[in-house]
Design a protein around this motif. Structure first.
Motif, mmCIF file in Angstrom:
data_model
loop_
_atom_site.group_PDB
_atom_site.id
_atom_site.type_symbol
_atom_site.label_atom_id
_atom_site.label_comp_id
_atom_site.label_asym_id
_atom_site.label_seq_id
_atom_site.Cartn_x
_atom_site.Cartn_y
_atom_site.Cartn_z
ATOM 1 N N ARG A 100 0.837 -1.206 0.000
ATOM 2 C CA ARG A 100 0.000 0.000 0.000
ATOM 3 C C ARG A 100 0.877 1.264 0.000
ATOM 4 N N TYR A 101 1.919 1.272 0.822
ATOM 5 C CA TYR A 101 2.832 2.413 0.909
ATOM 6 C C TYR A 101 3.534 2.663 -0.425
ATOM 7 N N ASP B 133 1.123 3.980 -3.049
ATOM 8 C CA ASP B 133 0.835 5.400 -2.800
ATOM 9 C C ASP B 133 1.984 6.291 -3.259
ATOM 10 N N ARG C 226 1.882 6.756 -7.136
ATOM 11 C CA ARG C 226 0.738 7.444 -7.755
ATOM 12 C C ARG C 226 1.087 8.765 -8.442
#
Length: 108
Positions: free
Chosen positions: A83-84, A87, A90
């Motif tokens: 997830r990190y 992110d 992105r």
């Protein structure tokens, strides 16, 4: 009906060409690579550790880039690190998608 994303894709950004042609396949994909970590001197697999990195790939122009990571993380934190890293990838994916007008070469 929405197009199925390729396996391993965490997020997609429609490219400028994809928007103009209404073609959702023309996108920048975010993936996270995770491979077993090797000891720097013996090159033996280090149990419980992964080398992880975020990556973007454009289906229009073919650009592929590692955006972040390349570090060792504990297997137990794989979900959090995925997830990190996604992110952190992105902004690069969105920036590329906003300006990419390339289309893949026809195959037939």
């Amino acid at each position: 009906m929405p197009e199925t994303w390729p396996e391993g894709v965490i997020a997609r950004y429609l490219t400028a060409a994809g928007a103009a042609l209404a073609d959702p396949a023309l996108a920048v994909d975010i993936t996270v690579d995770a491979v077993p970590s090797l000891h720097p001197q013996t090159y033996e697999v280090q149990p419980g550790l992964l080398d992880m990195s975020g990556r973007i790939t454009c289906s229009g122009c073919g650009t592929t880039a590692e955006t972040c990571g390349g570090n060792e993380y504990y297997e137990a934190s794989r979900e959090d690190m995925t997830r990190y890293l996604a992110d952190r990838s992105r902004p690069a994916a969105q920036s590329h998608a906003e300006t990419c007008r390339a289309m893949p070469r026809p195959t037939a």
